[in-house]
Design a protein around this motif. Sequence first.
Motif, mmCIF file in Angstrom:
data_model
loop_
_atom_site.group_PDB
_atom_site.id
_atom_site.type_symbol
_atom_site.label_atom_id
_atom_site.label_comp_id
_atom_site.label_asym_id
_atom_site.label_seq_id
_atom_site.Cartn_x
_atom_site.Cartn_y
_atom_site.Cartn_z
ATOM 1 N N GLY A 73 -8.133 4.988 28.398
ATOM 2 C CA GLY A 73 -6.768 5.304 29.042
ATOM 3 C C GLY A 73 -6.644 4.630 30.296
ATOM 4 N N GLY A 74 -7.934 4.374 31.084
ATOM 5 C CA GLY A 74 -7.699 3.810 32.252
ATOM 6 C C GLY A 74 -7.604 2.209 32.376
ATOM 7 N N LEU A 75 -7.944 1.676 30.884
ATOM 8 C CA LEU A 75 -7.918 0.455 30.680
ATOM 9 C C LEU A 75 -6.287 0.134 30.427
ATOM 10 C CD1 LEU A 75 -11.216 -0.680 29.011
ATOM 11 C CD2 LEU A 75 -10.419 -1.476 31.365
ATOM 12 N N THR A 76 -5.790 1.008 29.664
ATOM 13 C CA THR A 76 -4.699 0.706 29.089
ATOM 14 C C THR A 76 -3.424 1.311 30.043
ATOM 15 O OG1 THR A 76 -4.775 2.741 27.644
ATOM 16 C CG2 THR A 76 -5.201 0.431 26.823
ATOM 17 N N VAL A 77 -3.683 1.603 31.124
ATOM 18 C CA VAL A 77 -2.491 2.542 31.978
ATOM 19 C C VAL A 77 -1.410 1.579 32.263
ATOM 20 C CG1 VAL A 77 -2.656 2.760 34.416
ATOM 21 C CG2 VAL A 77 -3.486 4.531 32.872
ATOM 22 N N LYS A 78 -1.808 0.106 32.518
ATOM 23 C CA LYS A 78 -0.755 -0.688 32.884
ATOM 24 C C LYS A 78 0.075 -1.003 31.838
ATOM 25 C CE LYS A 78 -3.061 -2.741 36.884
ATOM 26 N NZ LYS A 78 -2.463 -3.583 37.825
ATOM 27 N N LEU A 79 -0.274 -0.773 30.436
ATOM 28 C CA LEU A 79 0.494 -1.091 29.415
ATOM 29 C C LEU A 79 1.447 0.283 29.305
ATOM 30 C CD1 LEU A 79 -2.102 -2.601 27.174
ATOM 31 C CD2 LEU A 79 -0.440 -3.936 28.352
ATOM 32 N N GLY A 80 1.261 1.345 29.948
ATOM 33 C CA GLY A 80 2.019 2.564 29.643
ATOM 34 C C GLY A 80 1.385 3.471 28.609
ATOM 35 N N LEU A 81 0.622 2.694 27.914
ATOM 36 C CA LEU A 81 -0.107 3.566 26.690
ATOM 37 C C LEU A 81 -1.058 4.630 27.455
ATOM 38 C CD1 LEU A 81 -0.488 4.230 23.516
ATOM 39 C CD2 LEU A 81 -2.035 2.269 23.489
ATOM 40 N N GLY A 82 -1.916 4.216 28.315
ATOM 41 C CA GLY A 82 -2.842 4.910 29.086
ATOM 42 C C GLY A 82 -2.512 6.170 29.437
ATOM 43 N N TYR A 83 -1.136 6.363 29.880
ATOM 44 C CA TYR A 83 -0.751 7.737 30.260
ATOM 45 C C TYR A 83 -0.764 8.922 29.120
ATOM 46 C CZ TYR A 83 0.404 5.577 34.513
ATOM 47 O OH TYR A 83 0.377 4.907 36.000
ATOM 48 N N LEU A 84 -0.480 8.219 27.997
ATOM 49 C CA LEU A 84 -0.342 8.905 26.700
ATOM 50 C C LEU A 84 -1.774 9.318 26.372
ATOM 51 C CD1 LEU A 84 0.988 10.326 24.338
ATOM 52 C CD2 LEU A 84 0.791 8.032 23.230
ATOM 53 N N VAL A 85 -2.649 8.405 26.479
ATOM 54 C CA VAL A 85 -4.189 8.424 26.078
ATOM 55 C C VAL A 85 -4.723 9.517 27.106
ATOM 56 C CG1 VAL A 85 -6.581 7.524 25.949
ATOM 57 C CG2 VAL A 85 -4.405 6.258 24.933
ATOM 58 N N LEU A 86 -4.508 9.571 28.249
ATOM 59 C CA LEU A 86 -5.106 10.352 29.186
ATOM 60 C C LEU A 86 -4.347 11.912 29.083
ATOM 61 C CD1 LEU A 86 -5.138 7.945 32.443
ATOM 62 C CD2 LEU A 86 -6.986 8.936 31.027
#
Length: 111
Positions: A73-86
């Motif tokens: 989630g931390g690695l993909t936060v900049k893509l916007g997907l990280g928030y969904l993962v977190l």
Amino acid sequence: MTVKNHIARALPAERVAALIYLLYISGYFFGITALVGAVIALLYKKCPDEILATHFRHQLRICCWSLLWVGMGGLTVKLGLGYLVLTSWFIWSAWRIGQGLFKLAKYRPAT
């Protein structure tokens, strides 16, 4: 008498399991406490009481999966997907911790 024996006499394994769940809950606010809980669970995972041993293994699984999902989630936060993962991780981990506490209170094995 060893240090481990002193700790075992002072804190029964059932209380230690509950303490670890509480450390995981406080880990949402102070991340290091969840890691402390995981280390304690690792020390107690070979508990002679099989029901409590399932809780310690359950707690270790929560920690391992949480490290994986929080990292992703931390690695993909900049893509916007990280928030969904977190968000998904938070809901999943809160559910597993609550389920473990409930089963511990009823003295049932964790799944």
